[in-house]
Design an enzyme around this catalytic site. Structure first.
Site, PDB file in Angstrom:
ATOM      1  N   GLY A 138       2.315   1.853  10.850  1.00 34.55           N
ATOM      2  CA  GLY A 138       3.278   2.944  10.745  1.00 34.55           C
ATOM      3  C   GLY A 138       3.937   3.303  12.070  1.00 34.55           C
ATOM      4  O   GLY A 138       4.613   4.320  12.175  1.00 34.55           O
ATOM      5  N   SER A 174       3.238  -2.543  10.398  1.00 36.26           N
ATOM      6  CA  SER A 174       4.681  -2.615  10.644  1.00 36.26           C
ATOM      7  C   SER A 174       5.289  -3.970  10.293  1.00 36.26           C
ATOM      8  O   SER A 174       6.210  -4.440  10.963  1.00 36.26           O
ATOM      9  CB  SER A 174       5.002  -2.232  12.099  1.00 36.26           C
ATOM     10  OG  SER A 174       4.601  -0.886  12.335  1.00 36.26           O
ATOM     11  N   GLU A 213      -5.662  -5.272  10.318  1.00 37.77           N
ATOM     12  CA  GLU A 213      -4.636  -4.274  10.591  1.00 37.77           C
ATOM     13  C   GLU A 213      -4.920  -3.613  11.935  1.00 37.77           C
ATOM     14  O   GLU A 213      -5.738  -2.686  12.011  1.00 37.77           O
ATOM     15  CB  GLU A 213      -4.641  -3.206   9.494  1.00 37.77           C
ATOM     16  CG  GLU A 213      -4.362  -3.760   8.114  1.00 37.77           C
ATOM     17  CD  GLU A 213      -3.725  -2.698   7.222  1.00 37.77           C
ATOM     18  OE1 GLU A 213      -2.602  -2.915   6.801  1.00 37.77           O
ATOM     19  OE2 GLU A 213      -4.352  -1.651   7.002  1.00 37.77           O
ATOM     20  N   GLY A 261       4.934   1.067   4.835  1.00 39.99           N
ATOM     21  CA  GLY A 261       6.269   1.641   4.677  1.00 39.99           C
ATOM     22  C   GLY A 261       7.255   0.764   3.914  1.00 39.99           C
ATOM     23  O   GLY A 261       7.962   1.239   3.017  1.00 39.99           O
ATOM     24  N   GLU A 301      -6.924   4.580   7.813  1.00 38.49           N
ATOM     25  CA  GLU A 301      -6.721   6.011   7.520  1.00 38.49           C
ATOM     26  C   GLU A 301      -7.957   6.590   6.826  1.00 38.49           C
ATOM     27  O   GLU A 301      -8.305   7.754   7.032  1.00 38.49           O
ATOM     28  CB  GLU A 301      -5.453   6.182   6.659  1.00 38.49           C
ATOM     29  CG  GLU A 301      -4.205   5.939   7.505  1.00 38.49           C
ATOM     30  CD  GLU A 301      -3.002   5.396   6.744  1.00 38.49           C
ATOM     31  OE1 GLU A 301      -2.974   5.477   5.505  1.00 38.49           O
ATOM     32  OE2 GLU A 301      -2.079   4.870   7.409  1.00 38.49           O
ATOM     33  N   ASN A 350       0.862  -1.187   0.000  1.00 38.25           N
ATOM     34  CA  ASN A 350       0.000   0.000   0.000  1.00 38.25           C
ATOM     35  C   ASN A 350       0.898   1.236   0.000  1.00 38.25           C
ATOM     36  O   ASN A 350       1.503   1.562   1.020  1.00 38.25           O
ATOM     37  CB  ASN A 350      -0.893  -0.022   1.251  1.00 38.25           C
ATOM     38  CG  ASN A 350      -1.721   1.230   1.401  1.00 38.25           C
ATOM     39  OD1 ASN A 350      -1.848   2.018   0.465  1.00 38.25           O
ATOM     40  ND2 ASN A 350      -2.290   1.429   2.579  1.00 38.25           N
ATOM     41  N   TRP A 351       0.970   1.899  -1.142  1.00 39.37           N
ATOM     42  CA  TRP A 351       1.906   3.027  -1.277  1.00 39.37           C
ATOM     43  C   TRP A 351       1.358   4.307  -0.658  1.00 39.37           C
ATOM     44  O   TRP A 351       2.084   5.291  -0.534  1.00 39.37           O
ATOM     45  CB  TRP A 351       2.235   3.264  -2.757  1.00 39.37           C
ATOM     46  CG  TRP A 351       2.967   2.139  -3.429  1.00 39.37           C
ATOM     47  CD1 TRP A 351       3.267   0.912  -2.890  1.00 39.37           C
ATOM     48  CD2 TRP A 351       3.496   2.130  -4.760  1.00 39.37           C
ATOM     49  NE1 TRP A 351       3.944   0.162  -3.816  1.00 39.37           N
ATOM     50  CE2 TRP A 351       4.100   0.874  -4.968  1.00 39.37           C
ATOM     51  CE3 TRP A 351       3.505   3.065  -5.801  1.00 39.37           C
ATOM     52  CZ2 TRP A 351       4.706   0.528  -6.174  1.00 39.37           C
ATOM     53  CZ3 TRP A 351       4.107   2.730  -6.999  1.00 39.37           C
ATOM     54  CH2 TRP A 351       4.707   1.472  -7.186  1.00 39.37           C
ATOM     55  N   LYS A 352       0.088   4.333  -0.349  1.00 41.03           N
ATOM     56  CA  LYS A 352      -0.558   5.528   0.237  1.00 41.03           C
ATOM     57  C   LYS A 352      -0.273   6.767  -0.620  1.00 41.03           C
ATOM     58  O   LYS A 352      -0.171   6.658  -1.835  1.00 41.03           O
ATOM     59  CB  LYS A 352      -0.101   5.713   1.689  1.00 41.03           C
ATOM     60  CG  LYS A 352      -0.188   4.439   2.523  1.00 41.03           C
ATOM     61  CD  LYS A 352       0.013   4.699   3.983  1.00 41.03           C
ATOM     62  CE  LYS A 352       0.116   3.370   4.711  1.00 41.03           C
ATOM     63  NZ  LYS A 352       0.019   3.507   6.143  1.00 41.03           N
ATOM     64  N   HIS A 409      -9.517   0.978   4.862  1.00 42.38           N
ATOM     65  CA  HIS A 409      -8.245   1.206   5.561  1.00 42.38           C
ATOM     66  C   HIS A 409      -8.494   2.156   6.727  1.00 42.38           C
ATOM     67  O   HIS A 409      -9.292   3.088   6.629  1.00 42.38           O
ATOM     68  CB  HIS A 409      -7.212   1.797   4.595  1.00 42.38           C
ATOM     69  CG  HIS A 409      -5.827   1.780   5.160  1.00 42.38           C
ATOM     70  ND1 HIS A 409      -5.397   2.728   6.064  1.00 42.38           N
ATOM     71  CD2 HIS A 409      -4.797   0.921   4.979  1.00 42.38           C
ATOM     72  CE1 HIS A 409      -4.145   2.444   6.408  1.00 42.38           C
ATOM     73  NE2 HIS A 409      -3.762   1.357   5.764  1.00 42.38           N
TER      74      HIS A 409
END
Ligand code: PEP
Length: 251
Positions: free
Chosen positions: A175, A214, A169, A236, A99, A9-11, A97
């Site tokens: 993160g 993570s 998640e 990440g 976020e 997931n490159w966000k 997600h």
């Protein structure tokens, strides 16, 4: 069919050229590492999808959108529909997600519509669930996850359910560098599979349930080794081709 999956997931990262270069490098490393029993997915910003679809080895790399609209088309400025994603070359879409839930107010009710919209246009939803730290500390994580699953997935028919991928998640691990222990991950993944089995029967044995939070080259192997963990959703570490490959090779 239950598959091993590693999805990056490159966000909100990578310029256009950086994203294309990263995808080419991942594709090259994946090809060099030979056949593995794992599906590799990259989830770049929307603008990169069509070009990435052209430059990667499509037999080895699939593409996911990071979100899609509740609507099919029309006057919805700034939105991206499932159909547009599919027409640009996406196979999957990440939905729910944390976020999106936290910063954009996405509710389970809204996500139920998005999941159905994705399925209508041939995208496989990677549906994310997970608790925040306070919920875990209060021992409410199973209740939260149950609600996220029941309200969003339980009105799907058997055929649609068979296409769903789940990502567990824990929000406190995203993160933050704090990873769930293998035992914590397995406990929740088994809980998810059992809950899905109560509703959808044996089909739940074929559902891929990914861990996210993570996940790195140094911890992927012990997390993926669990019976009910079928891979990872990687943030990440997905932005460095070599780290991402090391996670893929953890299978
Ligand atoms: C994510 O955002 O889905 C994620 C798992 O991020 P990270 O790997 O950076 O914790």
């Amino acid at each position: 069919m239950r598959k091993n999956i590693v999805a990056g997931n490159w966000k909100l990262n990578t310029s256009y050229q950086e994203g294309i270069d990263l995808a080419i490098e991942i594709s090259k490393l994946v090809a060099e590492s030979g056949d593995k029993n794992v599906e590799v997915i990259v989830s770049p910003p929307f603008t990169h999808i069509a070009e990435i679809n052209k430059v990667v080895d499509n037999d080895r790399i699939s593409i996911a959108g990071q979100n899609c609209a509740t609507e099919t088309s029309g006057a919805f400025t700034g939105e991206i529909s499932a159909e547009i994603l599919w027409s640009a070359g996406a196979d999957y879409v990440i939905l729910g997600h944390s976020e999106r839930r936290e910063y954009y107010g996405e509710t389970n009710k809204l996500l139920n519509i998005k999941v159905k919209k994705a399925l209508e246009f041939n995208l496989t939803p990677i549906y994310c669930v997970g608790e925040v730290l306070e919920e875990r500390e209060a021992g409410k994580h199973f209740d939260v996850i149950k609600e996220q699953l029941e309200t969003v997935l339980f009105d799907l028919d058997a055929d649609d359910f068979s296409k769903i991928v789940i990502a567990y998640e824990p929000v406190w691990a995203i993160g933050t560098g704090k990873v769930a222990s293998p035992a914590q991950a397995q406990e929740v993944h088994k809980f998810i599979r059992d809950l899905l089995a109560d509703k959808f029967g044996g089909a739940a044995q074929n559902t891929s349930i990914l861990y996210g939070g993570s996940c790195k080259p140094g911890n992927a192997k012990e997390i993926f080794a669990n019976t009910d963990v079928d891979g990872g959703l990687i943030g990440g570490a997905a932005l460095k081709a070599e780290d991402f490959l090391a996670i893929i090779n953890a299978f």
